[in-house]
Write a protein that holds these residues in place. Structure first.
Motif, short mmCIF file in Angstrom:
data_model
loop_
_atom_site.label_atom_id
_atom_site.label_comp_id
_atom_site.label_asym_id
_atom_site.label_seq_id
_atom_site.Cartn_x
_atom_site.Cartn_y
_atom_site.Cartn_z
N HIS A 242 -5.11 96.62 -34.75
CA HIS A 242 -4.54 96.94 -33.61
C HIS A 242 -3.28 96.42 -33.23
CE1 HIS A 242 -5.54 95.31 -29.15
NE2 HIS A 242 -4.88 96.17 -29.03
N GLU A 243 -2.27 97.45 -32.97
CA GLU A 243 -0.85 97.31 -33.13
C GLU A 243 -0.29 97.55 -31.72
OE1 GLU A 243 -0.27 98.70 -37.77
OE2 GLU A 243 -1.23 100.22 -36.08
N HIS A 244 0.77 96.65 -31.36
CA HIS A 244 1.83 97.06 -30.10
C HIS A 244 3.35 97.07 -30.40
CE1 HIS A 244 -1.20 95.17 -26.81
NE2 HIS A 244 -1.76 96.17 -27.71
N PHE A 245 4.09 97.60 -29.82
CA PHE A 245 5.45 97.84 -30.23
C PHE A 245 6.50 97.37 -29.00
CE2 PHE A 245 9.31 100.63 -30.20
CZ PHE A 245 9.72 100.22 -31.38
N LEU A 246 7.39 96.91 -29.56
CA LEU A 246 8.59 96.43 -28.58
C LEU A 246 9.97 96.91 -29.22
CD1 LEU A 246 9.24 95.01 -26.02
CD2 LEU A 246 9.61 93.02 -27.12
N SER A 247 10.69 97.68 -28.29
CA SER A 247 11.94 98.18 -28.88
C SER A 247 12.93 96.96 -29.00
CB SER A 247 12.66 99.13 -27.97
OG SER A 247 12.90 98.77 -26.70
N ASP A 248 13.91 97.05 -29.80
CA ASP A 248 15.10 95.88 -29.76
C ASP A 248 15.73 95.79 -28.59
OD1 ASP A 248 14.06 95.39 -32.78
OD2 ASP A 248 16.19 96.19 -33.48
N ASP A 249 15.85 96.59 -27.83
CA ASP A 249 16.51 96.61 -26.51
C ASP A 249 15.59 95.82 -25.34
OD1 ASP A 249 15.14 98.79 -25.87
OD2 ASP A 249 16.94 100.05 -25.41
N ARG A 250 14.51 95.67 -25.78
CA ARG A 250 13.43 95.10 -24.79
C ARG A 250 13.14 95.98 -23.61
NH1 ARG A 250 13.01 92.89 -29.14
NH2 ARG A 250 12.84 90.51 -29.50
N THR A 251 13.21 97.40 -23.79
CA THR A 251 13.00 98.18 -22.61
C THR A 251 11.81 99.01 -22.82
OG1 THR A 251 14.52 100.14 -23.53
CG2 THR A 251 15.65 98.44 -22.23
N PHE A 252 11.32 99.17 -23.91
CA PHE A 252 10.10 100.17 -24.22
C PHE A 252 9.24 99.61 -25.05
CE2 PHE A 252 8.73 103.35 -27.38
CZ PHE A 252 7.65 104.11 -26.80
N GLY A 253 8.03 99.86 -24.80
CA GLY A 253 6.80 99.41 -25.83
C GLY A 253 5.55 99.99 -25.58
N GLY A 254 4.51 99.22 -25.88
CA GLY A 254 3.09 99.67 -25.60
C GLY A 254 2.13 99.27 -26.96
N HIS A 255 0.91 99.78 -26.55
CA HIS A 255 -0.01 99.79 -27.39
C HIS A 255 0.23 101.17 -28.42
CE1 HIS A 255 -4.59 99.78 -28.89
NE2 HIS A 255 -4.20 101.19 -29.23
N VAL A 256 0.32 100.94 -29.82
CA VAL A 256 0.87 101.96 -30.62
C VAL A 256 -0.28 103.05 -30.96
CG1 VAL A 256 1.62 102.63 -32.87
CG2 VAL A 256 2.66 100.49 -31.82
N LEU A 257 -0.32 104.45 -30.73
CA LEU A 257 -0.95 105.35 -30.86
C LEU A 257 -0.63 106.27 -32.06
CD1 LEU A 257 -1.31 107.05 -27.19
CD2 LEU A 257 -2.90 105.37 -28.21
N ASP A 258 0.61 106.44 -32.24
CA ASP A 258 0.96 107.03 -33.62
C ASP A 258 2.27 106.69 -33.67
OD1 ASP A 258 0.85 108.61 -35.78
OD2 ASP A 258 0.97 110.40 -34.68
N ALA A 259 2.85 106.85 -35.07
CA ALA A 259 4.25 106.47 -35.52
C ALA A 259 4.65 107.02 -36.80
CB ALA A 259 4.61 104.83 -35.29
N VAL A 260 5.91 107.29 -36.83
CA VAL A 260 6.32 107.54 -38.32
C VAL A 260 7.74 106.37 -38.42
CG1 VAL A 260 7.75 109.19 -39.49
CG2 VAL A 260 5.80 109.92 -38.00
#
Length: 267
Positions: A201-219
Protein backbone atom coordinates in the motif's frame (compact mmCIF):
# COMPACT_ATOMS: atom_id res chain seq x y z
CA UNK A 1 18.33 7.00 11.91
CA UNK A 2 17.68 8.18 8.36
CA UNK A 3 15.13 10.77 7.37
CA UNK A 4 13.67 10.72 3.87
CA UNK A 5 15.81 13.73 2.93
CA UNK A 6 19.00 11.74 3.56
CA UNK A 7 18.01 8.87 1.29
CA UNK A 8 19.40 9.90 -2.09
CA UNK A 9 22.88 10.76 -0.78
CA UNK A 10 23.82 7.18 0.19
CA UNK A 11 25.57 5.18 -2.53
CA UNK A 12 26.82 2.00 -0.81
CA UNK A 13 25.38 -1.11 -2.48
CA UNK A 14 23.64 -3.84 -0.51
CA UNK A 15 23.42 -7.37 -1.84
CA UNK A 16 20.32 -9.54 -1.77
CA UNK A 17 21.68 -11.56 1.17
CA UNK A 18 22.50 -8.37 3.07
CA UNK A 19 18.99 -7.02 2.46
CA UNK A 20 17.55 -10.20 3.96
CA UNK A 21 19.63 -9.54 7.07
CA UNK A 22 17.97 -6.19 7.76
CA UNK A 23 16.54 -6.58 11.26
CA UNK A 24 14.02 -4.66 13.37
CA UNK A 25 15.60 -1.73 15.20
CA UNK A 26 14.30 -1.53 18.76
CA UNK A 27 15.79 1.89 19.60
CA UNK A 28 13.04 4.50 20.04
CA UNK A 29 10.41 1.86 19.25
CA UNK A 30 11.36 1.74 15.57
CA UNK A 31 10.39 -1.95 15.49
CA UNK A 32 6.71 -1.07 16.07
CA UNK A 33 4.10 -0.44 13.37
CA UNK A 34 1.13 1.45 14.82
CA UNK A 35 -2.18 1.18 12.98
CA UNK A 36 -5.37 3.04 13.83
CA UNK A 37 -8.50 1.34 12.54
CA UNK A 38 -8.60 -1.39 9.90
CA UNK A 39 -9.43 -1.52 6.23
CA UNK A 40 -12.28 -3.86 7.18
CA UNK A 41 -14.16 -1.06 8.92
CA UNK A 42 -14.04 1.00 5.71
CA UNK A 43 -15.83 -1.78 3.79
CA UNK A 44 -19.36 -0.99 5.09
CA UNK A 45 -18.66 2.76 5.07
CA UNK A 46 -17.54 3.44 8.65
CA UNK A 47 -15.66 6.54 7.56
CA UNK A 48 -15.99 8.84 10.59
CA UNK A 49 -12.70 10.28 11.83
CA UNK A 50 -11.80 8.52 15.08
CA UNK A 51 -8.27 9.81 15.69
CA UNK A 52 -6.38 13.00 14.90
CA UNK A 53 -3.08 13.74 13.21
CA UNK A 54 -1.88 15.18 16.53
CA UNK A 55 -2.58 11.91 18.32
CA UNK A 56 -1.17 9.81 15.49
CA UNK A 57 2.14 11.70 15.55
CA UNK A 58 2.71 10.66 19.15
CA UNK A 59 3.25 7.15 17.75
CA UNK A 60 5.57 7.95 14.85
CA UNK A 61 6.90 10.43 12.30
CA UNK A 62 6.29 8.52 9.06
CA UNK A 63 3.10 7.04 7.67
CA UNK A 64 0.07 6.98 5.39
CA UNK A 65 -3.72 7.09 5.83
CA UNK A 66 -6.94 8.75 4.78
CA UNK A 67 -9.14 11.47 6.25
CA UNK A 68 -12.72 11.39 7.48
CA UNK A 69 -15.06 10.50 4.63
CA UNK A 70 -11.94 9.36 2.73
CA UNK A 71 -10.89 13.01 2.60
CA UNK A 72 -7.65 12.74 0.68
CA UNK A 73 -4.62 10.47 0.61
CA UNK A 74 -2.28 11.18 3.52
CA UNK A 75 1.48 10.86 3.66
CA UNK A 76 3.58 11.72 6.70
CA UNK A 77 7.30 12.40 6.19
CA UNK A 78 9.71 13.76 8.79
CA UNK A 79 6.83 14.33 11.20
CA UNK A 80 4.84 16.52 8.78
CA UNK A 81 1.47 15.35 7.43
CA UNK A 82 0.31 16.17 3.90
CA UNK A 83 -3.03 15.52 2.23
CA UNK A 84 -3.62 15.05 -1.48
CA UNK A 85 -7.25 15.73 -2.36
CA UNK A 86 -9.24 15.60 -5.58
CA UNK A 87 -7.16 18.44 -7.09
CA UNK A 88 -3.97 16.36 -6.95
CA UNK A 89 -2.22 19.11 -5.01
CA UNK A 90 -0.54 18.35 -1.68
CA UNK A 91 -1.25 20.48 1.38
CA UNK A 92 -0.24 20.31 5.01
CA UNK A 93 -2.99 19.29 7.41
CA UNK A 94 -3.61 20.65 10.93
CA UNK A 95 -3.17 18.59 14.09
CA UNK A 96 -6.96 18.30 14.58
CA UNK A 97 -7.50 16.67 11.17
CA UNK A 98 -9.36 13.40 11.79
CA UNK A 99 -8.97 9.96 10.20
CA UNK A 100 -10.68 6.54 10.28
CA UNK A 101 -7.55 4.67 9.18
CA UNK A 102 -3.79 5.28 9.27
CA UNK A 103 -0.38 3.59 9.64
CA UNK A 104 2.55 5.29 11.34
CA UNK A 105 5.99 4.40 12.69
CA UNK A 106 9.27 5.95 13.82
CA UNK A 107 11.60 6.10 10.82
CA UNK A 108 14.81 4.05 11.01
CA UNK A 109 15.17 2.98 7.38
CA UNK A 110 18.18 0.95 6.24
CA UNK A 111 19.59 1.21 2.73
CA UNK A 112 18.70 -1.79 0.58
CA UNK A 113 19.75 -1.09 -3.01
CA UNK A 114 19.48 1.22 -6.01
CA UNK A 115 17.31 0.58 -9.05
CA UNK A 116 16.93 2.15 -12.48
CA UNK A 117 14.31 1.93 -15.22
CA UNK A 118 11.93 -0.44 -13.45
CA UNK A 119 8.14 -0.58 -13.25
CA UNK A 120 6.18 -0.65 -10.02
CA UNK A 121 5.07 -4.28 -10.13
CA UNK A 122 8.56 -5.58 -10.85
CA UNK A 123 10.08 -3.21 -8.29
CA UNK A 124 7.78 -4.40 -5.53
CA UNK A 125 8.37 -8.05 -6.43
CA UNK A 126 12.14 -7.57 -6.24
CA UNK A 127 11.88 -5.76 -2.91
CA UNK A 128 9.98 -8.67 -1.34
CA UNK A 129 12.37 -11.23 -2.85
CA UNK A 130 15.42 -9.33 -1.59
CA UNK A 131 14.00 -8.98 1.90
CA UNK A 132 12.77 -12.56 2.01
CA UNK A 133 9.94 -11.39 4.27
CA UNK A 134 6.61 -12.32 2.68
CA UNK A 135 5.16 -12.99 6.15
CA UNK A 136 6.51 -9.87 7.85
CA UNK A 137 5.31 -6.29 8.08
CA UNK A 138 7.82 -3.82 6.70
CA UNK A 139 7.94 -0.32 5.28
CA UNK A 140 9.74 0.83 2.14
CA UNK A 141 10.85 4.24 0.98
CA UNK A 142 11.86 4.76 -2.64
CA UNK A 143 13.39 8.16 -3.29
CA UNK A 144 14.45 9.28 -6.74
CA UNK A 145 13.18 10.36 -10.13
CA UNK A 146 10.12 8.64 -11.59
CA UNK A 147 9.74 8.83 -15.36
CA UNK A 148 6.04 8.03 -14.85
CA UNK A 149 3.81 8.37 -11.80
CA UNK A 150 0.07 7.70 -11.70
CA UNK A 151 -1.79 8.46 -8.49
CA UNK A 152 -5.35 8.84 -7.30
CA UNK A 153 -7.35 10.50 -4.56
CA UNK A 154 -10.87 9.53 -3.61
CA UNK A 155 -13.34 12.41 -3.68
CA UNK A 156 -14.40 13.28 -0.13
CA UNK A 157 -17.66 11.57 0.84
CA UNK A 158 -20.48 12.91 3.02
CA UNK A 159 -22.57 11.00 5.56
CA UNK A 160 -24.42 8.71 5.20
CA UNK A 161 -21.26 7.20 3.78
CA UNK A 162 -21.15 4.77 0.84
CA UNK A 163 -19.40 1.40 0.99
CA UNK A 164 -15.75 1.01 0.04
CA UNK A 165 -16.61 -0.64 -3.27
CA UNK A 166 -18.97 2.22 -4.18
CA UNK A 167 -16.27 4.77 -3.33
CA UNK A 168 -13.85 3.08 -5.73
CA UNK A 169 -15.79 4.67 -8.60
CA UNK A 170 -15.53 8.15 -7.07
CA UNK A 171 -11.91 9.08 -7.51
CA UNK A 172 -9.68 11.49 -9.38
CA UNK A 173 -6.51 10.23 -11.08
CA UNK A 174 -3.34 12.18 -11.83
CA UNK A 175 -0.32 11.68 -14.09
CA UNK A 176 3.18 13.14 -13.87
CA UNK A 177 6.35 12.51 -15.86
CA UNK A 178 9.94 12.99 -14.71
CA UNK A 179 8.90 13.83 -11.17
CA UNK A 180 11.32 13.62 -8.26
CA UNK A 181 9.96 12.55 -4.92
CA UNK A 182 9.36 9.91 -2.28
CA UNK A 183 7.18 6.81 -2.51
CA UNK A 184 6.35 5.49 0.94
CA UNK A 185 4.75 2.09 1.30
CA UNK A 186 3.82 -0.62 3.77
CA UNK A 187 3.91 -4.32 3.04
CA UNK A 188 1.40 -6.52 4.89
CA UNK A 189 1.38 -10.35 4.89
CA UNK A 190 -1.49 -12.20 3.22
CA UNK A 191 -2.66 -13.54 6.59
CA UNK A 192 -3.53 -9.97 7.65
CA UNK A 193 -5.67 -9.17 4.61
CA UNK A 194 -8.67 -7.31 6.03
CA UNK A 195 -6.80 -5.61 8.82
CA UNK A 196 -4.68 -4.13 6.01
CA UNK A 197 -4.14 -4.71 2.29
CA UNK A 198 -2.21 -7.89 1.60
CA UNK A 199 0.92 -6.78 -0.23
CA UNK A 200 1.95 -3.18 -0.79
CA UNK A 201 0.00 0.00 0.00
CA UNK A 202 1.97 2.98 -1.34
CA UNK A 203 1.59 6.77 -1.38
CA UNK A 204 3.73 9.37 -3.17
CA UNK A 205 4.82 12.95 -2.45
CA UNK A 206 6.91 15.07 -4.80
CA UNK A 207 10.01 16.80 -3.46
CA UNK A 208 8.45 20.21 -4.08
CA UNK A 209 5.48 19.09 -1.92
CA UNK A 210 2.91 19.97 -4.60
CA UNK A 211 1.85 16.59 -6.01
CA UNK A 212 1.12 13.14 -4.67
CA UNK A 213 -1.53 10.58 -3.83
CA UNK A 214 -2.20 6.85 -3.63
CA UNK A 215 0.11 5.13 -6.12
CA UNK A 216 -1.62 3.28 -8.94
CA UNK A 217 1.36 2.77 -11.23
CA UNK A 218 4.89 4.10 -11.65
CA UNK A 219 8.19 3.68 -13.43
CA UNK A 220 11.32 4.45 -11.44
CA UNK A 221 13.92 6.11 -13.65
CA UNK A 222 16.60 6.06 -10.96
CA UNK A 223 16.37 5.87 -7.21
CA UNK A 224 17.42 4.39 -3.89
CA UNK A 225 15.39 1.92 -1.86
CA UNK A 226 15.27 1.72 1.93
CA UNK A 227 13.52 -0.84 4.12
CA UNK A 228 12.41 -0.94 7.74
CA UNK A 229 11.23 -4.19 9.30
CA UNK A 230 8.69 -4.44 12.15
CA UNK A 231 8.36 -7.28 14.61
CA UNK A 232 5.44 -5.67 16.49
CA UNK A 233 2.04 -4.51 15.24
CA UNK A 234 0.01 -2.26 17.54
CA UNK A 235 -3.62 -2.31 16.39
CA UNK A 236 -5.65 0.57 17.83
CA UNK A 237 -9.41 0.25 17.45
CA UNK A 238 -12.03 3.07 17.63
CA UNK A 239 -13.95 1.54 20.54
CA UNK A 240 -15.50 4.90 21.50
CA UNK A 241 -17.31 5.11 18.15
CA UNK A 242 -20.83 3.63 18.58
CA UNK A 243 -21.16 2.81 14.87
CA UNK A 244 -18.01 0.71 15.05
CA UNK A 245 -19.02 -0.97 18.31
CA UNK A 246 -22.48 -1.93 17.06
CA UNK A 247 -21.78 -2.88 13.45
CA UNK A 248 -22.20 -6.55 12.50
CA UNK A 249 -19.17 -7.31 10.35
CA UNK A 250 -20.30 -10.90 9.83
CA UNK A 251 -22.59 -9.60 7.09
CA UNK A 252 -19.79 -7.86 5.17
CA UNK A 253 -17.71 -9.61 2.47
CA UNK A 254 -14.57 -8.02 3.89
CA UNK A 255 -11.80 -9.78 1.97
CA UNK A 256 -13.69 -9.76 -1.33
CA UNK A 257 -14.65 -6.10 -1.00
CA UNK A 258 -11.09 -5.01 -0.22
CA UNK A 259 -9.70 -7.09 -3.08
CA UNK A 260 -12.28 -5.65 -5.47
CA UNK A 261 -11.73 -2.05 -4.37
CA UNK A 262 -7.97 -2.37 -4.44
CA UNK A 263 -8.21 -4.16 -7.79
CA UNK A 264 -10.25 -1.32 -9.24
CA UNK A 265 -7.78 1.20 -7.80
CA UNK A 266 -4.59 -0.80 -8.10
CA UNK A 267 -1.99 -0.35 -5.36
Amino acid sequence: MLSCRDCFSIVTAVTKSQAANIKPITDHGANVLYQHGTLALLVPGLLEGTTTIGELLTHGDTGIGTGEGLDGELIILDGVAYKVGSSGMAERVPSDFTMPFANVHRAAFQYQCSRADIGLEDLNKRIVEANGRANTFFSVIVHGTFSFMKTRAVIKQQAPYPTLVEVADRQATFLRHDVKGTMLGYFSPVMFHGAAVAGFHEHFLSDDRTFGGHVLDAVLDRGDIYSQVFDTLVQHLPVDDPEYRNHDFSQDPIAAAISRAEGDVKN
